[in-house]
Write an enzyme that holds these catalytic residues in place. Structure first.
Site, PDB file in Angstrom:
ATOM      1  CG  ASP A 110      -6.457   0.490  -0.803  1.00  0.00           C
ATOM      2  OD1 ASP A 110      -5.580   1.368  -0.716  1.00  0.00           O
ATOM      3  OD2 ASP A 110      -6.443  -0.107   0.339  1.00  0.00           O
TER       4      ASP A 110
ATOM      5  CG  ASP B 295      -2.927  -0.641  -2.100  1.00  0.00           C
ATOM      6  OD1 ASP B 295      -2.903   0.597  -1.763  1.00  0.00           O
ATOM      7  OD2 ASP B 295      -3.589  -1.672  -1.630  1.00  0.00           O
TER       8      ASP B 295
ATOM      9  CB  SER C 112      -0.918  -0.151   1.202  1.00  0.00           C
ATOM     10  OG  SER C 112      -1.833   1.116   1.056  1.00  0.00           O
TER      11      SER C 112
HETATM   12 MG    MG Z   1      -3.759   1.134   0.313  1.00  0.00          MG
END
Ligand code: MG
Length: 452
Positions: A242, A240, A96
């Site tokens: 998200d 990443d 992440s």
């Molecule tokens: Mg993330």
């Protein structure tokens, strides 16, 4: 046995605690747990191929068919698993927002959500034990699957008022932190007729643009360019993708709980009510605005899987965290960076200047502190704080939230790092800071008595 999975999968520094041996063995355990076809994807880190190969070899050794989706945002991999019924699970290789020397392994449940803790425990037990491998004739194979990024972007577009966005002729400055969204995010904007000025959209693996945690400090380039270009919005993803954070048309950083509030308000207004789920650490601005719009808020412990599960349980219309991780149930029960972008573009297309909307929100001030605190001291420290605050109004959903008539203080040890967090929120900055200092001193005094 030692816990392997943290709040966000298994993470560590490459060739230190995150090794190819760990990847191989964990791949076998994950494969033995899922069986059948397992999808795998990664972000853009230098170590992505090494870890993906190690995990894939483990998956194949126990007979799984590996579907390699390539470099993808975590939510795109989650969406692929959710929408392919023959896929029994997935693995995302990512750390992440962590610095480039880190990498991690995160499992995706068959329905695309993050794996339940009890399932992670099963995998951990398998990892510790003997994992039977298949005979030579039954080992798995690996194939490349193309098109997952495009299907993901198209699904996102189908869930927003794309005509309205296209007609608005917006300009956006986009910062992908040289991470997993380097392809999907520009594609999404171009399909929505948004003129995009991209920064850090090269999948270079070393994240040389800036650190990939989307904080105001790390996003000074995005803030400057958004201002200079007179863009309608600045958009940034973490490594990443998200999570998404925004910069206004006046070049001001929007804190995660404010974008969460706007998106929650939009969901509640569109649906004429409904429940919004967010952790105890989120600002009171969320609740104030959601209730005013006719909705209700449920607070959970910190962590997106908890938020997602509570959303499923309560049929919530929206949920999310104050770090820019927002969950749109019409897409999937995971934090979704591209959905967040598309929905915010719809919001701007419908409401005009983002800065004006931010300025119209109720004002709260937050004082955030973190102290280093050894994991071994956490439980005793929390007990101590609970005791000395026993007469106050408290919420112990996660850590200790002390409620005041004009704000709150959250005392909470981190689940993943050796740190202790103190969040204080109040109607004015001085009170928030004063309470932050008071509780910081309490924690420091206690640690001192322990010789730390
Ligand atoms: Mg993330």
């Amino acid at each position: 046995m030692a816990r392997l999975f943290g709040t966000n999968g298994v993470r560590g520094v490459i060739n230190d605690d995150m090794t190819s041996e760990l990847g191989l063995r964990l791949g076998k355990a994950i494969g033995a747990f899922f069986g059948g076809s397992v999808a795998i994807a990664s972000d853009t880190r230098v170590s992505a191929d090494m870890m993906k190969s190690a995990v894939s070899a483990g998956l194949m050794a126990v007979g799984c068919r590996v579907l390699d989706l390539g470099v993808l945002p975590t939510p795109a991999a989650q969406y692929f698993v959710k929408t392919h019924s023959h896929v029994s699970g997935g693995v995302m290789i990512t750390a992440s927002h962590n610095p480039p020397e880190f990498n991690g392994i995160k499992c995706i449940a068959p329905d695309g959500t993050e794996l339940h803790r009890s399932d992670e425990e099963q995998i951990e037990n398998m990892y510790e034990g003997e994992i039977p491998c298949k005979p030579w004739s039954e080992v798995g194979t690996k194939e490349d699957v193309l098109g997952a990024a495009e299907s993901y972007v198209d699904a996102v577009i189908s869930l927003v008022d794309s005509e309205r966005i296209r007609a608005a002729n917006l300009t956006a400055v986009l910062d992908c932190a040289n991470g997993a969204a380097h392809y999907t995010a520009p594609l999404l904007l171009s399909k929505l007729n948004v003129r995009a000025i991209t920064l850090n959209a090269n999948p270079q693996g070393e994240f040389p643009g800036h650190l990939s945690e989307p904080t105001e400090e790390n996003l000074s380039g995005l803030i400057e360019v958004t201002k200079y270009a007179k863009a309608d919005i600045g958009i940034a993803h973490d490594g990443d993708a998200d999570r998404t954070v925004f910069v206004t048309d006046e070049g001001k950083f929007v804190s995660g709980d404010k974008s969460l509030t706007l998106m929650a308000e939009m969901a509640v207004s569109e649906k004429g009510g409904g429940t919004v789920v967010t952790p105890v650490s989120s600002s009171s601005v969320v609740e104030e605005v959601v209730v005013r719009a006719g909705g209700a808020v449920i607070h959970t412990a910190v962590g997106s899987p908890v938020v997602a599960r509570k959303m499923i349980e309560t049929g919530a219309i929206f949920g999310g965290e104050e770090n820019g991780g927002l969950i749109f149930p019409e897409m999937q029960y995971c934090r979704d960076g591209a959905m967040t972008v598309a929905k915010m573009l719809e919001y701007v297309a419908k409401n005009g200047s983002l800065q004006k909307r931010i300025d119209a929100l109720p004002v709260y001030f937050t004082d955030k502190r973190k102290l280093s605190c050894p994991a071994a001291e956490r439980a005793d420290l929390m007990r101590h704080l609970m005791e000395i605050n026993a007469t106050r109004n408290m919420d112990s959903t996660d850590g200790l939230k002390i409620l005041y008539s004009d704000g709150w203080v959250l005392l909470r040890p981190s689940g993943t790092e050796q740190i202790f967090r103190i969040y204080s929120e109040a109607r004015d900055a001085e009170t928030a800071e004063k309470r932050g200092t008071y509780y910081e001193n309490l924690v420091r005094d206690y640690l001192k008595t322990c010789g730390i």
